[in-house]
Design an enzyme around this catalytic site. Sequence first.
Site, short mmCIF file in Angstrom:
data_model
loop_
_atom_site.label_atom_id
_atom_site.label_comp_id
_atom_site.label_asym_id
_atom_site.label_seq_id
_atom_site.Cartn_x
_atom_site.Cartn_y
_atom_site.Cartn_z
N GLU A 1 0.82 -1.21 0.00
CA GLU A 1 0.00 0.00 0.00
C GLU A 1 0.85 1.26 0.00
OE1 GLU A 1 -3.75 -1.07 2.72
OE2 GLU A 1 -1.83 -1.67 3.54
N GLY B 1 20.28 2.82 -0.51
CA GLY B 1 20.51 4.26 -0.57
C GLY B 1 21.97 4.66 -0.47
N TYR C 1 8.98 -15.66 9.48
CA TYR C 1 8.76 -14.40 10.22
C TYR C 1 8.53 -14.73 11.68
CZ TYR C 1 7.79 -10.54 6.93
OH TYR C 1 7.87 -9.52 6.02
C1 LIG Z 1 3.84 -3.54 7.52
C2 LIG Z 1 5.06 -3.82 6.71
C3 LIG Z 1 5.06 -4.91 5.86
C4 LIG Z 1 6.20 -5.20 5.11
N1 LIG Z 1 6.18 -6.28 4.26
C5 LIG Z 1 7.24 -6.54 3.47
C6 LIG Z 1 7.23 -7.65 2.56
O1 LIG Z 1 6.24 -8.40 2.46
N2 LIG Z 1 8.32 -7.85 1.79
C7 LIG Z 1 9.40 -7.03 1.86
O2 LIG Z 1 10.36 -7.26 1.12
N3 LIG Z 1 9.46 -6.00 2.71
C8 LIG Z 1 8.41 -5.72 3.51
N4 LIG Z 1 8.45 -4.65 4.37
C9 LIG Z 1 9.62 -3.79 4.41
C10 LIG Z 1 9.56 -2.61 3.41
O3 LIG Z 1 8.25 -2.37 2.99
C11 LIG Z 1 10.46 -2.90 2.23
O4 LIG Z 1 11.79 -2.88 2.68
C12 LIG Z 1 10.29 -1.95 1.04
O5 LIG Z 1 10.99 -2.50 -0.04
C13 LIG Z 1 10.78 -0.54 1.30
O6 LIG Z 1 10.33 0.28 0.23
P1 LIG Z 1 10.11 1.85 0.40
O7 LIG Z 1 9.71 2.38 -0.91
O8 LIG Z 1 9.22 2.12 1.53
O9 LIG Z 1 11.60 2.32 0.75
P2 LIG Z 1 12.10 3.34 1.85
O10 LIG Z 1 11.74 2.87 3.19
O11 LIG Z 1 11.73 4.71 1.46
O12 LIG Z 1 13.67 3.19 1.67
C14 LIG Z 1 14.34 2.01 2.00
C15 LIG Z 1 15.80 2.12 1.59
O13 LIG Z 1 15.87 2.15 0.17
C16 LIG Z 1 16.46 3.36 -0.29
N5 LIG Z 1 15.70 3.79 -1.47
C17 LIG Z 1 14.38 4.03 -1.55
N6 LIG Z 1 14.06 4.40 -2.81
C18 LIG Z 1 15.21 4.38 -3.51
C19 LIG Z 1 15.54 4.69 -4.86
N7 LIG Z 1 14.63 5.09 -5.75
N8 LIG Z 1 16.84 4.57 -5.25
C20 LIG Z 1 17.79 4.17 -4.37
N9 LIG Z 1 17.54 3.88 -3.09
C21 LIG Z 1 16.26 3.98 -2.68
C22 LIG Z 1 16.35 4.33 0.88
O14 LIG Z 1 17.38 5.29 0.85
C23 LIG Z 1 16.47 3.40 2.06
O15 LIG Z 1 17.83 3.13 2.32
C24 LIG Z 1 7.34 -4.36 5.18
C25 LIG Z 1 7.33 -3.25 6.02
C26 LIG Z 1 6.20 -2.97 6.78
C27 LIG Z 1 6.21 -1.77 7.68
#
Ligand SMILES: Cc1cc2nc3c(=O)[nH]c(=O)nc-3n(C[C@H](O)[C@H](O)[C@H](O)COP(=O)(O)OP(=O)(O)OC[C@H]3O[C@@H](n4cnc5c(N)ncnc54)[C@H](O)[C@@H]3O)c2cc1C
Length: 611
Positions: A252, A315, A524
């Site tokens: 989401e 990042g 998990y």
């Molecule tokens: C409720 C919940 C459920 C989750 N479920 C999953 C799951 O099922 N599978 C899973 O893999 N993860 C899961 N996660 C973890 C998280 O969602 C992942 O790690 C996701 O890939 C992060 O994406 P984001 O866009 O929010 O990145 P961000 O949190 O914004 O950034 C994460 C890192 O990536 C870097 N980054 C972001 N965008 C870029 C870009 N365009 N270029 C270079 N670097 C970048 C940032 O600098 C940071 O270091 C979950 C987290 C939560 C809170």
Amino acid sequence: MSTTFARTPSGTELAAGTLPDRIVPPAPEHDGAVESLSAWGFQDTAFEVLPNRSVRMTGSRYDLSGPELPAIVPWVEEQIGIEIDPAQVNLPSYPPAIPEPRTHDAFLAEVAGLLPAEAITSDAEVRLRHGHGHTQEEMYAIRYRGTIARVPDLVVFPTSQEHVEQLVELAARHGVVLVPYGGGTNVSGALRVPAGEERMVVVVSLARMNRILWIDPTNRMACIEAGAVGRDIVAQLAGYGYTMGHEPDSIELSTLGGWIATHASGMKKNRYGNIEDIVLELTAVTPHGVLSQASTPPRESIGVDSRRWMFGSEGTLGIVTQAVVKLFPLPQVQEYDAVIFPDFEHGMAFMYDMQRANAAPASLRLMDNVQFQLGQTLKPVSEGGLGAMMSSFEKYFVTKVKGFEVNSMAACTLVYEGTKEEVAAQKRVAKRLAKRHKGLGGGSSNGERGYQLTFAIAYLRDFVMQYDILAESFETSVPWSQASDLCANVKRRLTEEHAKRGLPGNPFISCRVTQVYETGVCIYFYFAISYKGVERPSEVYTELEHIARDEILRSGGSLSHHHGIGKHRQEFLPRVVSEGTLASVSAVKRALDPNDVFGIGNLHAAQTVEG
Ligand SMILES: Cc1cc2nc3c(=O)[nH]c(=O)nc-3n(C[C@H](O)[C@H](O)[C@H](O)COP(=O)(O)OP(=O)(O)OC[C@H]3O[C@@H](n4cnc5c(N)ncnc54)[C@H](O)[C@@H]3O)c2cc1C
């Protein structure tokens, strides 16, 4: 800085006449959903305790929203061994005091010439939000600490590849730190600014680079900007009859760029693959130049693949601006199912055999008994309050006739996707193997409910924090042969360490198998403690989580299957990779980013340029 290839996203460098027909979708329309700043999820949704001690999920976003849930509070009290008084709410004091931003006048002047004023902000709450993810420590800090020592100094919102290239060039020239930001959903501390960072820290939000640039139906590919949010990608691609198949639980709010940078894994990876299987090509801006390729063949052998450096780069190397991903036609059939097993071991044996029979459906998950019970307690009063997976009759049948123990049953949810024939074949195998392992059919509506519950359950952590309970999930991957022992070892170690510290009540420990592979599984853990009267509760929790990680590594598990390292797990990295590996990764970092523009300090400390 010059771009290695002058190719535009629409591929204009290719010779005329060689381009397939491409659909260029309109920019995604905003669906009106507003993210909550002080808790996980959307502003329209939160759990609340009613005076009668029932719990209700506000809004109408999820299946769970609306009705009273009477069983959850008593069940949590029983599990944690602590009474919950709805009147005693530890309300968050959000926002905390936020430090004044550091400035760099020459940099700011040039950025003002590059981006419109409304795409540059030093608003305190915006800066705060762009400086954290969703670890327990980060959420506890923004809600209860009252002050945050270091947050980003500026947030900018580029809209084009050129903007990003120029921002990187400016930052390198002026000695400013850049932090790419996707959806801020990471659970690794990856966005937390290092406390000692003296330079100005500028977050580059990809939120406005969120378009699907083209869809190539002939070759089943799409080029998508890195800031596109999962739920928008799903909705837009579905409009053209496609999916990219990557559906993490955070879909989401998380973004394509974040998925690449964290090496993410989706819930349906059995059918569509993990993010590295789905991404065919990407464009990334580093201080050393742009990483990209001239075309998108199905596979290449052209030496070391620098694009792969961005997977898991967190990042630290540069900014992913767009990627070409595989597309799959929307499945002809989507069906849910559930199977109940007498215990976790029988469920594991079923999962193993499903994998061996090459019949694992798109998603195959196994909940242990505690999670199975949690699912039951999240049943509305109108449906009997208890028994989400089972009606009273079914419950009688399962416990009395079949002799299952309520306190040891485990449940598996299955999501089938594919053609009618594929799904029918997988279901046949599942039925046969479930029988072999004493499984009982739980029904499709329970399967769907169990599967969809994940999205609502994500709101529980920040809700129970208000009732002096700290909770977190963490994951690992492990070969099949060690999986059950690993689960048992982690549960035992956490129970011992909880007792050693004289913490109140009982520890809540539960696990779930979420992904299966030929060679092993992803597991998990869900771990919660009461922190009533506990000093420095967040630190105590983190210490316990790190002990659990130590146990995971001792038991043959990985440091992370998909959440990544960030800062949260970096102390363990030298335990899992060789010195030579760390040195090589550091060398790549130094070569691409000699001035540590991307100085967010994730991964191994030695990876920073000074280190
Ligand atoms: C409720 C919940 C459920 C989750 N479920 C999953 C799951 O099922 N599978 C899973 O893999 N993860 C899961 N996660 C973890 C998280 O969602 C992942 O790690 C996701 O890939 C992060 O994406 P984001 O866009 O929010 O990145 P961000 O949190 O914004 O950034 C994460 C890192 O990536 C870097 N980054 C972001 N965008 C870029 C870009 N365009 N270029 C270079 N670097 C970048 C940032 O600098 C940071 O270091 C979950 C987290 C939560 C809170």
